[in-house]
Motif scaffolding. Structure first.
Motif, PDB file in Angstrom:
ATOM      1  N   SER A 145       0.846  -1.203   0.000  1.00 50.21           N
ATOM      2  CA  SER A 145       0.000   0.000   0.000  1.00 50.21           C
ATOM      3  C   SER A 145       0.877   1.246   0.000  1.00 50.21           C
ATOM      4  O   SER A 145       2.078   1.166   0.310  1.00 50.21           O
ATOM      5  CB  SER A 145      -0.939   0.039   1.223  1.00 50.21           C
ATOM      6  OG  SER A 145      -0.220   0.404   2.388  1.00 50.21           O
ATOM      7  N   GLY A 146       0.255   2.360  -0.284  1.00 56.25           N
ATOM      8  CA  GLY A 146       0.965   3.631  -0.196  1.00 56.25           C
ATOM      9  C   GLY A 146       1.314   3.971   1.244  1.00 56.25           C
ATOM     10  O   GLY A 146       2.364   4.559   1.520  1.00 56.25           O
ATOM     11  N   THR A 147       0.437   3.589   2.150  1.00 55.12           N
ATOM     12  CA  THR A 147       0.685   3.840   3.566  1.00 55.12           C
ATOM     13  C   THR A 147       1.921   3.060   4.028  1.00 55.12           C
ATOM     14  O   THR A 147       2.780   3.606   4.734  1.00 55.12           O
ATOM     15  CB  THR A 147      -0.549   3.438   4.397  1.00 55.12           C
ATOM     16  OG1 THR A 147      -1.686   4.105   3.856  1.00 55.12           O
ATOM     17  CG2 THR A 147      -0.389   3.808   5.851  1.00 55.12           C
ATOM     18  N   SER A 148       2.034   1.797   3.596  1.00 50.62           N
ATOM     19  CA  SER A 148       3.229   1.005   3.927  1.00 50.62           C
ATOM     20  C   SER A 148       4.480   1.646   3.326  1.00 50.62           C
ATOM     21  O   SER A 148       5.544   1.659   3.960  1.00 50.62           O
ATOM     22  CB  SER A 148       3.105  -0.418   3.391  1.00 50.62           C
ATOM     23  OG  SER A 148       1.992  -1.074   3.932  1.00 50.62           O
ATOM     24  N   THR A 200      -8.340   3.755  -7.153  1.00 50.96           N
ATOM     25  CA  THR A 200      -8.766   5.032  -7.749  1.00 50.96           C
ATOM     26  C   THR A 200      -7.613   5.933  -8.178  1.00 50.96           C
ATOM     27  O   THR A 200      -7.853   6.998  -8.752  1.00 50.96           O
ATOM     28  CB  THR A 200      -9.625   5.822  -6.744  1.00 50.96           C
ATOM     29  OG1 THR A 200      -8.833   6.044  -5.569  1.00 50.96           O
ATOM     30  CG2 THR A 200     -10.897   5.070  -6.371  1.00 50.96           C
ATOM     31  N   LYS A 201      -6.372   5.546  -7.899  1.00 49.22           N
ATOM     32  CA  LYS A 201      -5.242   6.420  -8.254  1.00 49.22           C
ATOM     33  C   LYS A 201      -4.998   6.409  -9.765  1.00 49.22           C
ATOM     34  O   LYS A 201      -5.542   5.562 -10.483  1.00 49.22           O
ATOM     35  CB  LYS A 201      -3.987   5.979  -7.496  1.00 49.22           C
ATOM     36  CG  LYS A 201      -4.158   5.922  -5.974  1.00 49.22           C
ATOM     37  CD  LYS A 201      -4.214   7.297  -5.326  1.00 49.22           C
ATOM     38  CE  LYS A 201      -4.878   7.272  -3.970  1.00 49.22           C
ATOM     39  NZ  LYS A 201      -4.041   7.506  -2.820  1.00 49.22           N
ATOM     40  N   ASN A 202      -4.145   7.303 -10.265  1.00 49.86           N
ATOM     41  CA  ASN A 202      -3.913   7.371 -11.720  1.00 49.86           C
ATOM     42  C   ASN A 202      -3.421   6.038 -12.268  1.00 49.86           C
ATOM     43  O   ASN A 202      -3.751   5.668 -13.392  1.00 49.86           O
ATOM     44  CB  ASN A 202      -2.902   8.473 -12.065  1.00 49.86           C
ATOM     45  CG  ASN A 202      -3.501   9.860 -11.946  1.00 49.86           C
ATOM     46  OD1 ASN A 202      -4.381  10.083 -11.108  1.00 49.86           O
ATOM     47  ND2 ASN A 202      -3.056  10.783 -12.777  1.00 49.86           N
ATOM     48  N   PHE A 225       4.596   5.865  -3.559  1.00 55.99           N
ATOM     49  CA  PHE A 225       3.428   5.796  -4.444  1.00 55.99           C
ATOM     50  C   PHE A 225       2.369   4.866  -3.864  1.00 55.99           C
ATOM     51  O   PHE A 225       2.691   3.897  -3.179  1.00 55.99           O
ATOM     52  CB  PHE A 225       3.834   5.262  -5.825  1.00 55.99           C
ATOM     53  CG  PHE A 225       4.645   6.235  -6.630  1.00 55.99           C
ATOM     54  CD1 PHE A 225       4.029   7.103  -7.524  1.00 55.99           C
ATOM     55  CD2 PHE A 225       6.027   6.296  -6.476  1.00 55.99           C
ATOM     56  CE1 PHE A 225       4.775   8.013  -8.264  1.00 55.99           C
ATOM     57  CE2 PHE A 225       6.785   7.207  -7.221  1.00 55.99           C
ATOM     58  CZ  PHE A 225       6.154   8.064  -8.114  1.00 55.99           C
ATOM     59  N   SER A 226       1.120   5.153  -4.192  1.00 53.64           N
ATOM     60  CA  SER A 226       0.001   4.263  -3.900  1.00 53.64           C
ATOM     61  C   SER A 226      -0.593   3.799  -5.226  1.00 53.64           C
ATOM     62  O   SER A 226      -0.664   4.577  -6.181  1.00 53.64           O
ATOM     63  CB  SER A 226      -1.077   5.011  -3.114  1.00 53.64           C
ATOM     64  OG  SER A 226      -2.291   4.265  -3.106  1.00 53.64           O
ATOM     65  N   PHE A 227      -0.987   2.536  -5.275  1.00 49.17           N
ATOM     66  CA  PHE A 227      -1.748   2.028  -6.426  1.00 49.17           C
ATOM     67  C   PHE A 227      -3.135   1.598  -5.982  1.00 49.17           C
ATOM     68  O   PHE A 227      -3.715   0.641  -6.509  1.00 49.17           O
ATOM     69  CB  PHE A 227      -0.994   0.862  -7.096  1.00 49.17           C
ATOM     70  CG  PHE A 227       0.421   1.197  -7.473  1.00 49.17           C
ATOM     71  CD1 PHE A 227       0.705   2.191  -8.396  1.00 49.17           C
ATOM     72  CD2 PHE A 227       1.488   0.524  -6.875  1.00 49.17           C
ATOM     73  CE1 PHE A 227       2.014   2.508  -8.727  1.00 49.17           C
ATOM     74  CE2 PHE A 227       2.803   0.832  -7.204  1.00 49.17           C
ATOM     75  CZ  PHE A 227       3.068   1.827  -8.131  1.00 49.17           C
TER      76      PHE A 227
HETATM   77  C1  LIG Z   1      -3.853   7.327  -1.341  1.00 47.22           C
HETATM   78  C2  LIG Z   1      -2.884   8.157  -0.580  1.00 47.22           C
HETATM   79  C3  LIG Z   1      -2.044   7.615   0.414  1.00 47.22           C
HETATM   80  C4  LIG Z   1      -2.188   6.223   0.940  1.00 47.22           C
HETATM   81  O1  LIG Z   1      -2.123   5.214   0.008  1.00 47.22           O
HETATM   82  P1  LIG Z   1      -2.847   3.801   0.301  1.00 47.22           P
HETATM   83  O2  LIG Z   1      -2.390   2.959  -0.840  1.00 47.22           O
HETATM   84  O3  LIG Z   1      -4.314   4.030   0.307  1.00 47.22           O
HETATM   85  O4  LIG Z   1      -2.345   3.298   1.612  1.00 47.22           O
HETATM   86  C5  LIG Z   1      -1.106   8.444   0.991  1.00 47.22           C
HETATM   87  N1  LIG Z   1      -0.998   9.739   0.650  1.00 47.22           N
HETATM   88  C6  LIG Z   1      -1.810  10.301  -0.261  1.00 47.22           C
HETATM   89  C7  LIG Z   1      -1.626  11.743  -0.602  1.00 47.22           C
HETATM   90  C8  LIG Z   1      -2.792   9.540  -0.891  1.00 47.22           C
HETATM   91  O5  LIG Z   1      -3.602  10.119  -1.790  1.00 47.22           O
END
Ligand SMILES: *Cc1c(COP(=O)(O)O)cnc(C)c1O
Length: 374
Positions: A65-68, A191-193, A186-188
């Motif tokens: 995840s992006g959080t990770s 809904t991200k690009n 980065f997050s995938f």
């Molecule tokens: C989506 C997002 C995250 C977190 O990503 P996840 O994959 O949902 O954990 C962090 N920062 C920003 C600015 C985001 O838009």
């Protein structure tokens, strides 16, 4: 003859994208299923190489995840309990979570009222003896003012970590998001690009030693199998997401260009309405993760659009310094006036690469009619 009712326009519709590349995706997914390797295999490794090349960096480390990604970036940057990390209060909360996960304290600086990204001038004033790192957020697909932020970080020996979760393919002075800092995150999220079919994320860096450390941390910090010298994590990306992202990456430039086209259309059609339009700085390639207008009667406009069958969303209605989870930081209303005002006025209009011209037309028409008919 009765007129057929107009169908609803969603804020985002992911099924259209799947339908557009269904055969390609189905074949890739099937090959992973048939291959029998579902974790730590070739699909993730291949995606890492291709995403690194796309971002213009040497190394990419895929995670779940992006959080990770942000969490591991804090560890790899050496952020320790009691340290301070500077970011913005106007972002998704995960940016701040990552700072808290390592026992550090988020310190906020307000955003620039035109770009909604970190106000580079306010950054210097927030630096103290405990500051270790800075996390600018490339909000809505627009990169922060990276030349001045990078200079401030270099002058003060601070680790620069990019939150590029909304900025795949965005550029600042021709260099891509994820290639400016010590580490890019980065997050995938779907809904991200660039979105997976589940949770996924990645880190980018030009430093092979950092990449090795990140690979180690995401895989239970194993030095060899079943030997662990420090606290590790299970933050690996799975093979299905890797193969899906590898296919989708081939289309990302087309999708980003489609978003840029939609933004141009929106701006032209909304020019004479009372909503204020988003601003793209001349140095950036904005990839329009969101198209966000500002309106002082935001809630009323959102209800009006909803009754016309148009989906919208709010990114983000409550800045992080006013979240109950961060009450202990002691920030009050008024601490970051730009973030607070934008939070009260922002409205994200439908934006995704498959959004049709006639749909944009209807959204803009509904916004114009909201004013003549409040
Ligand atoms: C989506 C997002 C995250 C977190 O990503 P996840 O994959 O949902 O954990 C962090 N920062 C920003 C600015 C985001 O838009």
């Amino acid at each position: 003859m009765t007129k057929s009712p107009l169908s609803a326009i969603p804020a985002i519709d992911l099924s259209r994208q799947y339908a557009s590349i269904k055969q390609e995706l189905d074949a890739a997914i099937q090959s992973v299923l048939d291959g029998g390797i579902y974790a730590s295999g070739q699909a993730v490794a291949a995606f890492e190489r291709e995403f690194a090349r796309y971002c213009g960096v040497n190394q990419c480390v895929a995670v779940n995840s992006g959080t990770s990604a942000l969490h591991l970036a804090m560890i790899a940057a050496g952020v320790k309990p009691g340290d301070e990390v500077i970011t913005v209060p106007f972002t998704f909360v995960a940016t701040a979570w990552a700072i808290s996960y390592v026992g550090a304290k988020p310190v906020f600086v307000d955003i620039d009222p035109r770009t909604f990204t970190m106000d580079a001038e306010k950054l210097s004033r927030a630096i103290g003896s405990k500051t270790r790192a800075v996390i600018p957020v490339h909000l809505y697909g627009q990169m922060a003012q990276m030349d001045s932020i990078r200079d401030v970080c270099a002058d003060n020996e601070l680790a620069l970590i990019e939150d590029a979760a909304q900025a795949h393919g965005a550029e600042y002075r021709g260099r891509r998001a994820g290639a400016w800092g010590k580490i890019g995150c980065f997050s995938f999220y779907p809904t991200k690009n660039l979105g997976a079919f589940g949770e996924a994320g990645a880190l980018t860096t030009n430093d092979p030693a950092i990449a090795e450390r990140l690979r180690h941390l995401r895989d239970h910090a194993q030095t060899q199998k079943y030997r662990h010298e420090e606290l590790g994590y299970n933050y690996r990306m799975d093979e299905l997401q890797g193969c899906i992202l590898k296919v989708k990456l081939r289309h990302l430039e087309d999708w980003n260009n489609a978003r840029i086209e939609k933004a141009i259309t929106y701006k032209a059609k909304l020019r004479n309405t009372s909503v204020s339009l988003p601003f793209a700085a001349p140095e950036v390639r904005h990839v329009w993760h969101q198209f966000v207008v500002r309106c002082s009667a935001r809630d009323r406009l959102q209800r009006h659009l909803s009754s016309a069958g148009i989906g919208t969303s709010l990114h983000y209605p409550v800045p992080i310094h006013l979240q109950p989870a961060y009450r202990h930081l002691g920030y009050r209303r008024g601490a970051f006036p730009v973030s607070e005002q934008v939070a009260a006025e922002c409205l994200s209009l439908p934006m995704f690469p498959e959004l049709r011209e006639d749909e944009i037309e209807r959204v803009c028409h509904a916004i114009a009619s909201a004013e003549t008919n409040p």
